[in-house]
Design an enzyme around this catalytic site. Sequence first.
Site, short mmCIF file in Angstrom:
data_model
loop_
_atom_site.label_atom_id
_atom_site.label_comp_id
_atom_site.label_asym_id
_atom_site.label_seq_id
_atom_site.Cartn_x
_atom_site.Cartn_y
_atom_site.Cartn_z
N GLU A 151 -4.50 5.67 -7.75
CA GLU A 151 -4.30 6.45 -6.52
C GLU A 151 -5.14 7.71 -6.62
O GLU A 151 -5.19 8.35 -7.66
CB GLU A 151 -2.80 6.77 -6.35
CG GLU A 151 -2.44 7.73 -5.24
CD GLU A 151 -2.95 7.31 -3.87
OE1 GLU A 151 -2.70 6.18 -3.43
OE2 GLU A 151 -3.61 8.15 -3.20
N ASP A 172 -6.85 2.66 3.75
CA ASP A 172 -7.06 3.58 4.89
C ASP A 172 -7.93 2.88 5.92
O ASP A 172 -9.01 2.38 5.60
CB ASP A 172 -7.74 4.87 4.41
CG ASP A 172 -6.78 5.75 3.60
OD1 ASP A 172 -5.56 5.66 3.82
OD2 ASP A 172 -7.26 6.50 2.72
C1 LIG Z 1 -2.70 3.99 4.05
S1 LIG Z 1 -2.27 4.49 2.44
C2 LIG Z 1 -1.29 3.10 1.82
C3 LIG Z 1 -0.43 3.48 0.67
C4 LIG Z 1 0.42 2.35 0.08
N1 LIG Z 1 -0.43 1.28 -0.44
C5 LIG Z 1 1.36 1.80 1.12
O1 LIG Z 1 1.14 0.68 1.61
O2 LIG Z 1 2.34 2.51 1.44
C6 LIG Z 1 -3.79 4.27 1.54
C7 LIG Z 1 -3.72 4.86 0.14
O3 LIG Z 1 -4.92 4.57 -0.56
C8 LIG Z 1 -5.34 5.74 -1.25
N2 LIG Z 1 -6.81 5.64 -1.41
C9 LIG Z 1 -7.71 5.64 -0.41
N3 LIG Z 1 -8.96 5.52 -0.89
C10 LIG Z 1 -8.82 5.43 -2.24
C11 LIG Z 1 -9.75 5.30 -3.31
N4 LIG Z 1 -11.08 5.22 -3.06
N5 LIG Z 1 -9.28 5.25 -4.57
C12 LIG Z 1 -7.95 5.33 -4.83
N6 LIG Z 1 -7.02 5.45 -3.85
C13 LIG Z 1 -7.44 5.51 -2.57
C14 LIG Z 1 -4.92 6.87 -0.35
O4 LIG Z 1 -4.84 8.10 -1.04
C15 LIG Z 1 -3.57 6.36 0.16
O5 LIG Z 1 -2.50 6.75 -0.69
#
Ligand SMILES: C[S@@+](CC[C@H](N)C(=O)[O-])C[C@H]1O[C@@H](n2cnc3c(N)ncnc32)[C@H](O)[C@@H]1O
Length: 206
Positions: free
Chosen positions: A57, A107
């Site tokens: 994360e 995202d």
């Molecule tokens: C829309 S949220 C979904 C969180 C979780 N998987 C859920 O379904 O509740 C997307 C997550 O991916 C993380 N994230 C986005 N790009 C990332 C990256 N390049 N590396 C690690 N984490 C990332 C964001 O910080 C966020 O917590």
Amino acid sequence: MNLSDPVVDISLFSLPIGKKDIFRSEKPLVLEIGFGEGEFLINAAKRDGSRNYLGLEIKRGRFRKAVRAAEALSLENLKFLHIEAEIALRQVFRERMFDLVLVNFPDPWPKKKHSKHRMFNQKFISCLAKVLAGGGRTGIKTDQLSYIEQIVAEFKTSGLFRPAYPPPGFIEIQTGETETKFEKHFREASQKIFSADFLNLPSQTD
Ligand SMILES: C[S@@+](CC[C@H](N)C(=O)[O-])C[C@H]1O[C@@H](n2cnc3c(N)ncnc32)[C@H](O)[C@@H]1O
């Protein structure tokens, strides 16, 4: 390293790191990218002691929240890394070390001008192929139809994976057996949820 400490400190190792550096065991290894507050991984690790679970994360606040929740449970099969996913796949992990990689609700970057920020592009998919075992699977869920369509197209273009579902390459899923925070939110808003799985094709060197 304390076996039930959920945080992996990569500064303790020479890179790339392997399964045994992280867990001291060779059990099948599941990776979740972008675990948010970690509820999916925590529940999976609690229910299934036959596999090890590692999460990445990038957001510090979410990472810390997941670590606090995991610390209370002292699970030896659950670890978290605070790191950007592509850097981790490219530089931190040994090749072929994961059996399953999950991305729950990446995202979506729904605006056209922002779509370049989406995680699934050719570079990212080739990094995924390298860390997944031959025949290993990657599973992706999203509420965005246009994103799942783009993901299927990108995996097809890569030539590195075979879609697990027949055309269009994804399905709409009705019930979430292990819901994430975002999944709960989308269901409560009656939004559709799409899922696609891809199988890693063996490379020339396998
Ligand atoms: C829309 S949220 C979904 C969180 C979780 N998987 C859920 O379904 O509740 C997307 C997550 O991916 C993380 N994230 C986005 N790009 C990332 C990256 N390049 N590396 C690690 N984490 C990332 C964001 O910080 C966020 O917590």
